[in-house]
Write an enzyme that holds these catalytic residues in place. Structure first.
Site, mmCIF file in Angstrom:
data_model
loop_
_atom_site.group_PDB
_atom_site.id
_atom_site.type_symbol
_atom_site.label_atom_id
_atom_site.label_comp_id
_atom_site.label_asym_id
_atom_site.label_seq_id
_atom_site.Cartn_x
_atom_site.Cartn_y
_atom_site.Cartn_z
ATOM 1 N N GLN A 1 5.186 -29.948 11.188
ATOM 2 C CA GLN A 1 4.539 -30.979 10.394
ATOM 3 C C GLN A 1 3.904 -30.401 9.127
ATOM 4 O O GLN A 1 3.603 -31.122 8.196
ATOM 5 C CB GLN A 1 3.483 -31.686 11.243
ATOM 6 N N CYS B 1 7.523 -40.041 18.687
ATOM 7 C CA CYS B 1 8.250 -39.844 19.933
ATOM 8 C C CYS B 1 7.511 -40.452 21.106
ATOM 9 O O CYS B 1 8.075 -40.596 22.182
ATOM 10 C CB CYS B 1 8.559 -38.365 20.163
#
Lengths: 386, 386
Positions: free
Chosen positions: B180, B325
């Site tokens: 990220q 997710c």
């Protein structure tokens, strides 16, 4: 991209992306394509595309879509099958053949360090596994039998359904690596007989970097790649929308074209092989029937396979001296050794593998060029240098 | 492809494919693209493209190209780092934080069954790991410390270099999940401090299904996916030419655009956050400084996060209630719990994550729409339903 070799006879290494797959991928490589796990509608559009692709893979396999786990390719599918088939933590006894792909061989070897015992069943001189030899290898603690459907080098087909039944007799799971078979063989009977089956997209003219593992419904497989909960927890990682869509389209194209391609290609391959055997002495064909209709694997005495591939490349033919992934490796293929190819033939291997796009003119060119190349290398003394 | 939400504020879930990557991929999705491991010139053209891409990834990381191992994405890179960092067979003690991505959490949990011991270091209420807490967790048999560079949900940045040095003090390896972080943070100091570092292509606007693991030169890592000898034996499987080329282009674009994007985006994010805090009572911001410049993570009391995401979608904003997710999962995020978000705020999480393409108009739209949506849901009694 390539203009170097006019004639491509290396489909077993990779079947170039078909137009159907390329076209299907385009919308997913432009604009705002979202994570299929995102809850918003843009994400759900990706989700729908991924699930449609899963359905297309399932249709090729003849199984419910939920039985299809996408992987990053055939190698990961094979690794996941070997690991998963041995339970978690992995334990017990594993039976594989002596000519499995490294994607099965290598995890099997590694798992020995975790206490798994591995038996390699030999093959005969035509690269076939005897089901009775599998039966003899079984033990009460055999957890998994993994035998490839078609060998990637010589193309030999194994009696998968028979072997699966034998594995099931002792309560073992059965996996087959069908990566090289998928373009040429109806996979549905294999799936029906198996617990696990691996395929790869780029061997059926889909994009590279994607594949699938069939997992028999009801079988709770420990995942190899964990995290994120994708694919029902069976394979972590953001689903690669474009690649999956391309793979799905390649599966649909395979289903639609395979029967015709087999008939056409086997005739081309048989002509190629007969003509080469006719015009080159000191040549042997490796691997017996039944085998893949597209694969012509041979060895030449007094000729170096790598040098031959390089020479053919200059003559406009893209070919391989064995498995692509072992290219340039300076030792004889373990498959060649397993099927007892005589020493003088070990270094001179050549694999010509045809595809759905192969033409009669391609084959004519090979018939022209290969004998000349072999004779020239022999004359130049470029014999087995290894 | 998507037209549903005009305003995309879900870049942490996936940064849509940039034009640079899409353009770079096109030649590798048409014509005869070969297996990069094939010895013929057509194969070697794929090889050259793959190695150029590896060089572009290496440039983003500030490391030699040989230190870059391509994987199928961030999740596989994290799995490979956790497995590989514990040696083969895996053994010893593993230290991770309480807010690692499931791609680290789940292999860590699984490895317990192989005898690995795992310590979770807690985070403070701003989602930060205290390096001294890592030091306190270390043991003589600690083999690996894995602490993410930036959290995917709240965006908190960890003092990776300090923690790496502490891990090295006891001879442990250090891995950081920089998936990220890569779009926003200079990775070179992190790479210099670390033994292993994971990145993902689709978080920096490259294609999905590809990522990389940096492996410090000289470190002999046991592979997760075995077979075929590709990538120096460190990751088996045919290299996905087009995906790697796209990833490489995305790395080059990130290097070229990141500094400017950070300055622009942090101003937009701060304005967005201030305006929302100003106009919505019962809202808290989650995660403290330092954090990613693009991430705005908040919680609303008396408001259900999933319902809010659905409502915002209809209002033209693509957002997330947490990690993509985990979308649709009916329990509070473990990250929220780890940083001690008060119970009344747990169900009402919203993550707005900006990207290189986010405009002032996008942010204005969110400033208009989010307060109305929250108030409407509260009025409708759509409070925490979980």
């Amino acid at each position: 991209m390539s203009t170097a070799a006019k004639v491509y006879l290396d489909y077993n290494a990779s079947a170039p992306l078909c137009a159907e797959a390329a076209d299907a991928m385009q919308p997913w490589l432009a604009g705002r394509v979202c994570n299929p796990s995102s809850a918003h509608r843009s994400g759900q559009r990706s989700r729908a595309a991924v699930e449609q692709a899963r359905g297309q893979v399932a249709e090729l396999l003849g199984c419910p879509p939920a039985a299809v786990v996408f992987t990053s390719g055939g190698t990961e599918a094979d690794n996941a099958a070997v690991w998963g088939g041995l339970g978690w933590p992995p334990r017990g006894h594993l039976v594989i053949s002596a000519i499995e792909h490294p994607a099965v061989m290598e995890p099997a070897a590694a798992l020995r360090d975790l206490g798994v015992e591995v038996t390699h069943v030999p093959v005969d001189d035509e690269a076939r596994v005897d089901p009775e030899a599998v039966r003899a290898a079984l033990r009460p603690d055999t957890a998994l039998v993994s035998i490839m459907a078609a060998n990637n080098e010589v193309g030999s087909l194994q009696p998968v359904e028979k072997i699966a039944a034998i594995a099931h007799d002792v309560g073992a799971l059965f996996h087959t690596d069908a990566v090289q078979a998928a373009a040429w063989i109806d996979l549905r009977p294999l799936v029906a007989a198996s617990d696990l089956l691996s395929i790869s997209s780029h061997k059926i003219a889909g994009p590279m970097g994607i594949g699938a593992l069939y997992v028999r419904p009801g079988l709770d497989l420990a995942p190899l790649v964990r995290g994120g909960g994708q694919q029902g927890g069976r394979r972590g990682g953001t689903e690669a929308t474009a690649a999956m869509v391309g793979f799905g389209a390649a599966c649909a194209r395979t289903l639609a074209s395979r029967d015709q391609a087999v008939v056409r290609v086997v005739a081309l391959r048989d002509r190629l092989e007969a003509m080469l055997l006719d015009s080159i002495e000191g040549m042997r064909r490796n691997g017996g029937e039944p085998r893949l209709p597209n694969t012509c694997h041979m060895s030449f005495a007094r000729c170096d396979g790598n040098a031959l591939v390089a020479r053919l490349d200059l003559d406009g033919i893209a070919a391989s001296a064995g498995a692509a992934c072992a290219s340039g490796v300076a030792h004889a293929s373990p498959v060649m050794e397993a099927l007892g190819v005589p020493a003088e033939y070990l270094a001179g291997a050549l694999r010509l593998s045809l595809g759905y796009e192969t033409t009669a003119a391609d084959v004519d060119h090979a018939i022209d060029v290969v004998p000349t190349a072999v004779h020239a290398l022999r004359a130049a003394g470029l014999e087995a240098v290894r």
